[in-house]
Design a protein around this motif. Sequence first.
Motif, PDB file in Angstrom:
ATOM      1  N   GLU A   7       0.835  -1.187  -0.049  1.00 23.37           N
ATOM      2  CA  GLU A   7       0.264  -0.206  -0.100  1.00 23.37           C
ATOM      3  C   GLU A   7       0.859   1.183  -0.165  1.00 23.37           C
ATOM      4  N   THR A   8       2.199   1.361   0.123  1.00 22.84           N
ATOM      5  CA  THR A   8       2.920   2.448   0.144  1.00 22.84           C
ATOM      6  C   THR A   8       3.861   2.636  -1.341  1.00 22.84           C
ATOM      7  N   LYS A   9       4.095   3.796  -1.527  1.00 23.77           N
ATOM      8  CA  LYS A   9       4.588   4.169  -2.926  1.00 23.77           C
ATOM      9  C   LYS A   9       6.049   3.354  -2.898  1.00 23.77           C
ATOM     10  N   ASN A  10       6.873   3.287  -1.815  1.00 23.26           N
ATOM     11  CA  ASN A  10       8.172   2.497  -1.953  1.00 23.26           C
ATOM     12  C   ASN A  10       8.269   1.158  -1.833  1.00 23.26           C
ATOM     13  N   THR A  92      13.327  16.409  10.173  1.00 19.93           N
ATOM     14  CA  THR A  92      13.835  14.850  10.142  1.00 19.93           C
ATOM     15  C   THR A  92      12.351  14.430  10.665  1.00 19.93           C
ATOM     16  N   GLU A  93      11.803  14.855  11.563  1.00 20.45           N
ATOM     17  CA  GLU A  93      10.229  14.243  11.918  1.00 20.45           C
ATOM     18  C   GLU A  93       9.371  14.396  10.930  1.00 20.45           C
ATOM     19  N   VAL A  94       9.068  15.458  10.252  1.00 20.03           N
ATOM     20  CA  VAL A  94       8.265  15.781   9.275  1.00 20.03           C
ATOM     21  C   VAL A  94       8.481  14.705   8.015  1.00 20.03           C
ATOM     22  N   ARG A  95       9.802  14.407   7.968  1.00 21.38           N
ATOM     23  CA  ARG A  95      10.422  13.504   7.119  1.00 21.38           C
ATOM     24  C   ARG A  95       9.727  12.140   7.288  1.00 21.38           C
ATOM     25  N   GLY A  99       6.945  10.014   5.335  1.00 16.92           N
ATOM     26  CA  GLY A  99       7.535   8.796   4.577  1.00 16.92           C
ATOM     27  C   GLY A  99       8.427   9.080   3.643  1.00 16.92           C
ATOM     28  N   HIS A 100       8.903  10.219   3.519  1.00 13.95           N
ATOM     29  CA  HIS A 100      10.054  10.393   2.385  1.00 13.95           C
ATOM     30  C   HIS A 100      11.208   9.668   2.715  1.00 13.95           C
ATOM     31  N   PHE A 101      11.827   9.235   1.506  1.00 10.89           N
ATOM     32  CA  PHE A 101      12.861   8.304   1.685  1.00 10.89           C
ATOM     33  C   PHE A 101      14.208   9.102   1.974  1.00 10.89           C
ATOM     34  N   SER A 102      14.358  10.348   1.767  1.00  7.30           N
ATOM     35  CA  SER A 102      15.408  11.244   1.918  1.00  7.30           C
ATOM     36  C   SER A 102      15.019  12.581   2.499  1.00  7.30           C
ATOM     37  N   ILE A 103      15.612  13.277   3.270  1.00  8.57           N
ATOM     38  CA  ILE A 103      15.330  14.685   3.866  1.00  8.57           C
ATOM     39  C   ILE A 103      15.345  15.722   2.675  1.00  8.57           C
ATOM     40  N   GLU A 107      12.947  18.966   2.463  1.00  6.53           N
ATOM     41  CA  GLU A 107      13.555  20.415   2.602  1.00  6.53           C
ATOM     42  C   GLU A 107      12.901  21.369   1.691  1.00  6.53           C
ATOM     43  N   ARG A 108      11.751  20.988   0.817  1.00  7.19           N
ATOM     44  CA  ARG A 108      11.170  21.876   0.091  1.00  7.19           C
ATOM     45  C   ARG A 108      10.294  22.682   0.993  1.00  7.19           C
ATOM     46  N   TYR A 109       9.960  22.343   2.320  1.00  6.94           N
ATOM     47  CA  TYR A 109       9.312  23.149   3.014  1.00  6.94           C
ATOM     48  C   TYR A 109       9.881  23.858   4.200  1.00  6.94           C
TER      49      TYR A 109
END
Length: 168
Positions: A7-10, A92-95, A99-103, A107-109
Amino acid sequence: MHLEATETKNGKYRSVPLNQTARAALLSRASWRASHLPDCPLVFVKQNGARIRDARKGFLAACRKAGIDDFRFHDLRHTCAAWLVTAGVPLTEVRDLLGHFSITMTERYAHLAPDRVRSAVAVLDESRSRHAKGNEARAVLVSKCFSSANDTATHRPAWARTRWILAA
């Protein structure tokens, strides 16, 4: 809430924490389902008990009812990230929450919290005053460069041959 790898993208298993508002919404939905369709194991079902396979139709209906134009389901994810960063949650917590694979994706936010960077630098002033214990600390550069055979033989740069003394 747990998401299976399919169910996840990665393709990786994820656990997604829920806040109290989301939990209450799920419990309310589960309560409705239990009273109207007690034999159905699913939380999100149509009134006839059929599985809801795509939330798009309901989402678009909710947007129309609220008078919201040009809004996609994925925009909710961006809004969540923006609100978290603006509230001061570390990237890092937002990542991890998104569920972002990398920071790098997260960082766009970062531009949404410029005051957080200023606050982080201000911590250095607070730390400095604590360590100085009321006295003004000053760094004194003793520009005594070592000129031994070892220094020239290893080609150490000038900064490495300089002694720094922290005097109170």
